[in-house]
Motif scaffolding. Structure first.
Motif, PDB file in Angstrom:
ATOM      1  N   LEU A 154      44.132  49.314  11.509  1.00  0.00           N
ATOM      2  CA  LEU A 154      43.902  49.374  12.952  1.00  0.00           C
ATOM      3  C   LEU A 154      44.610  48.219  13.671  1.00  0.00           C
ATOM      4  CD1 LEU A 154      40.114  50.339  12.976  1.00  0.00           C
ATOM      5  CD2 LEU A 154      42.032  51.809  13.635  1.00  0.00           C
ATOM      6  N   ARG A 155      44.575  47.040  13.085  1.00  0.00           N
ATOM      7  CA  ARG A 155      45.247  45.893  13.706  1.00  0.00           C
ATOM      8  C   ARG A 155      46.758  46.122  13.790  1.00  0.00           C
ATOM      9  NH1 ARG A 155      40.988  43.700  10.872  1.00  0.00           N
ATOM     10  NH2 ARG A 155      39.557  42.480  12.189  1.00  0.00           N
ATOM     11  N   GLU A 156      47.322  46.668  12.713  1.00  0.00           N
ATOM     12  CA  GLU A 156      48.765  46.922  12.721  1.00  0.00           C
ATOM     13  C   GLU A 156      49.115  48.044  13.696  1.00  0.00           C
ATOM     14  OE1 GLU A 156      52.843  46.585  11.645  1.00  0.00           O
ATOM     15  OE2 GLU A 156      51.103  45.249  11.745  1.00  0.00           O
ATOM     16  N   ALA A 157      48.288  49.088  13.732  1.00  0.00           N
ATOM     17  CA  ALA A 157      48.544  50.188  14.673  1.00  0.00           C
ATOM     18  C   ALA A 157      48.443  49.708  16.115  1.00  0.00           C
ATOM     19  CB  ALA A 157      47.554  51.324  14.417  1.00  0.00           C
TER      20      ALA A 157
ATOM     21  N   ILE B   8      51.761  47.647  16.835  1.00  0.00           N
ATOM     22  CA  ILE B   8      53.030  48.358  17.028  1.00  0.00           C
ATOM     23  C   ILE B   8      53.006  49.256  18.260  1.00  0.00           C
ATOM     24  CG2 ILE B   8      53.536  48.288  14.553  1.00  0.00           C
ATOM     25  CD1 ILE B   8      53.047  51.389  14.616  1.00  0.00           C
ATOM     26  N   THR B   9      51.819  49.635  18.706  1.00  0.00           N
ATOM     27  CA  THR B   9      51.721  50.461  19.922  1.00  0.00           C
ATOM     28  C   THR B   9      51.426  49.622  21.164  1.00  0.00           C
ATOM     29  OG1 THR B   9      49.369  50.901  19.508  1.00  0.00           O
ATOM     30  CG2 THR B   9      50.964  52.501  18.647  1.00  0.00           C
ATOM     31  N   ALA B  10      51.363  48.283  20.981  1.00  0.00           N
ATOM     32  CA  ALA B  10      51.094  47.360  22.094  1.00  0.00           C
ATOM     33  C   ALA B  10      49.832  47.768  22.841  1.00  0.00           C
ATOM     34  CB  ALA B  10      52.291  47.303  23.050  1.00  0.00           C
ATOM     35  N   THR B  11      48.750  47.991  22.068  1.00  0.00           N
ATOM     36  CA  THR B  11      47.485  48.459  22.634  1.00  0.00           C
ATOM     37  C   THR B  11      46.414  47.389  22.481  1.00  0.00           C
ATOM     38  OG1 THR B  11      48.062  50.723  21.976  1.00  0.00           O
ATOM     39  CG2 THR B  11      45.769  50.301  22.570  1.00  0.00           C
ATOM     40  N   PRO B  12      45.891  46.854  23.584  1.00  0.00           N
ATOM     41  CA  PRO B  12      44.839  45.837  23.476  1.00  0.00           C
ATOM     42  C   PRO B  12      43.506  46.458  23.079  1.00  0.00           C
ATOM     43  CG  PRO B  12      45.271  46.341  25.785  1.00  0.00           C
ATOM     44  CD  PRO B  12      46.271  47.121  24.979  1.00  0.00           C
ATOM     45  N   VAL B  13      42.984  46.063  21.937  1.00  0.00           N
ATOM     46  CA  VAL B  13      41.669  46.522  21.474  1.00  0.00           C
ATOM     47  C   VAL B  13      40.971  45.347  20.799  1.00  0.00           C
ATOM     48  CG1 VAL B  13      42.321  48.950  21.143  1.00  0.00           C
ATOM     49  CG2 VAL B  13      42.591  47.315  19.262  1.00  0.00           C
ATOM     50  N   THR B  14      39.664  45.463  20.667  1.00  0.00           N
ATOM     51  CA  THR B  14      38.872  44.525  19.869  1.00  0.00           C
ATOM     52  C   THR B  14      38.416  45.259  18.621  1.00  0.00           C
ATOM     53  OG1 THR B  14      38.088  43.347  21.835  1.00  0.00           O
ATOM     54  CG2 THR B  14      36.814  43.077  19.807  1.00  0.00           C
ATOM     55  N   ILE B  15      38.731  44.701  17.456  1.00  0.00           N
ATOM     56  CA  ILE B  15      38.375  45.339  16.191  1.00  0.00           C
ATOM     57  C   ILE B  15      37.244  44.541  15.555  1.00  0.00           C
ATOM     58  CG2 ILE B  15      39.189  46.010  13.895  1.00  0.00           C
ATOM     59  CD1 ILE B  15      42.026  46.214  15.243  1.00  0.00           C
ATOM     60  N   LEU B  16      36.139  45.215  15.299  1.00  0.00           N
ATOM     61  CA  LEU B  16      34.950  44.586  14.728  1.00  0.00           C
ATOM     62  C   LEU B  16      34.770  45.088  13.299  1.00  0.00           C
ATOM     63  CD1 LEU B  16      32.603  45.016  17.819  1.00  0.00           C
ATOM     64  CD2 LEU B  16      33.870  42.977  17.164  1.00  0.00           C
ATOM     65  N   SER B  17      35.115  44.243  12.339  1.00  0.00           N
ATOM     66  CA  SER B  17      35.044  44.628  10.921  1.00  0.00           C
ATOM     67  C   SER B  17      33.677  44.271  10.354  1.00  0.00           C
ATOM     68  CB  SER B  17      36.168  43.952  10.137  1.00  0.00           C
ATOM     69  OG  SER B  17      37.427  44.386  10.602  1.00  0.00           O
ATOM     70  N   ARG B  18      32.659  44.914  10.902  1.00  0.00           N
ATOM     71  CA  ARG B  18      31.282  44.670  10.491  1.00  0.00           C
ATOM     72  C   ARG B  18      30.521  45.980  10.522  1.00  0.00           C
ATOM     73  NH1 ARG B  18      29.586  40.230  14.813  1.00  0.00           N
ATOM     74  NH2 ARG B  18      27.579  40.329  13.703  1.00  0.00           N
ATOM     75  N   ARG B  19      29.398  45.991   9.844  1.00  0.00           N
ATOM     76  CA  ARG B  19      28.538  47.165   9.904  1.00  0.00           C
ATOM     77  C   ARG B  19      27.939  47.284  11.306  1.00  0.00           C
ATOM     78  NH1 ARG B  19      27.154  49.612   5.331  1.00  0.00           N
ATOM     79  NH2 ARG B  19      25.182  50.344   6.223  1.00  0.00           N
ATOM     80  N   ILE B  20      27.736  48.520  11.740  1.00  0.00           N
ATOM     81  CA  ILE B  20      27.252  48.764  13.097  1.00  0.00           C
ATOM     82  C   ILE B  20      25.938  48.033  13.351  1.00  0.00           C
ATOM     83  CG2 ILE B  20      26.453  50.561  14.685  1.00  0.00           C
ATOM     84  CD1 ILE B  20      28.297  52.514  13.094  1.00  0.00           C
ATOM     85  N   GLU B  21      25.056  48.045  12.351  1.00  0.00           N
ATOM     86  CA  GLU B  21      23.727  47.458  12.515  1.00  0.00           C
ATOM     87  C   GLU B  21      23.772  45.938  12.708  1.00  0.00           C
ATOM     88  OE1 GLU B  21      23.379  50.564   9.136  1.00  0.00           O
ATOM     89  OE2 GLU B  21      24.906  49.273  10.034  1.00  0.00           O
TER      90      GLU B  21
END
Length: 212
Positions: free
Chosen positions: A109-112, A115-128
């Motif tokens: 997701l970080r690489e995608a 390369i698409t120049a898309t600002p997102v926040t990626i949370l690599s944790r369990r939802i809970e």
């Protein structure tokens, strides 16, 4: 593995959602990256790769017209390879948070996003384990049955927020099961990519079926 190209009909479908040619080109970069990574980690079902545009990209993009006006934050639960959350971020959804506990998928997701120049926040944790995010919209696709999805989503919904869940042929049964423990206003929208599927648009999500 060859990167499948979008057909003219698929491009027309995206254009019908208001997706520009430049944005479709960014989706093409995303698709090409996914196919390269698919050789190393299982991002999507291998048998769905030849139909990548319809099965995954357009399936995700069909949520775009249903995002509420004025939404300021979108949280995507169990993002996996980025469907639907990263697709919606590429289309222009604001302040997108992608929740994905699998470290390898998080790296993709970080690489995608890069390369698409898309600002997102990626949370690599369990939802809970994630503190409330105050989302105006929560999305999920092929993650869990609706009662469990609602238990995960409810703490992260802002007042007046809504959920958009992509579901298969069991959508009605899941709504019935969820009604035992949840008070929800819902709208069932036919899927454009799966004749047996639906988008569940859920509002006024509250625990307890008998609450006023």
């Amino acid at each position: 593995m060859t990167v499948p190209e979008a057909s003219e009909a698929e491009r027309a479908t995206l254009a019908g959602f208001g997706v520009s040619r430049e944005t479709i080109e960014r989706l093409e970069s995303y698709a090409a990256l996914l196919v390269r990574w698919q050789a190393r980690i299982n991002l999507v079902g291998p048998d769905t790769v030849p139909a990548l545009w319809r099965r995954h990209l357009i399936d995700s993009a069909q949520l775009w017209p249903h995002l509420p006006d004025g939404a300021r934050r979108l949280v995507d639960l169990g993002s996996g390879a980025g469907f639907p959350g990263l697709v919606l971020a590429i289309l222009g959804a604001p302040d997108v948070h992608l929740v994905e506990s699998d470290a390898r998928k998080g790296a993709f997701l970080r690489e995608a996003a890069r390369i698409t120049a898309t600002p997102v926040t990626i949370l690599s944790r369990r939802i809970e384990q994630i503190p409330p995010l105050g989302a105006d919209v929560i999305t999920a696709r092929a993650l869990a049955p609706l009662p469990r999805l609602l238990a995960w989503a409810a703490p992260h919904l802002a007042p007046g927020g809504q959920c958009l869940f992509l579901k298969g042929r069991g959508a009605e049964d899941e709504l019935t099961a969820a009604a035992k423990d949840w008070k929800i206003g819902h709208r069932r929208i036919p899927s454009l990519t799966d004749p047996d599927g639906a988008i569940l648009q859920l509002r006024e999500v509250r625990s307890g079926p008998d609450q006023p």
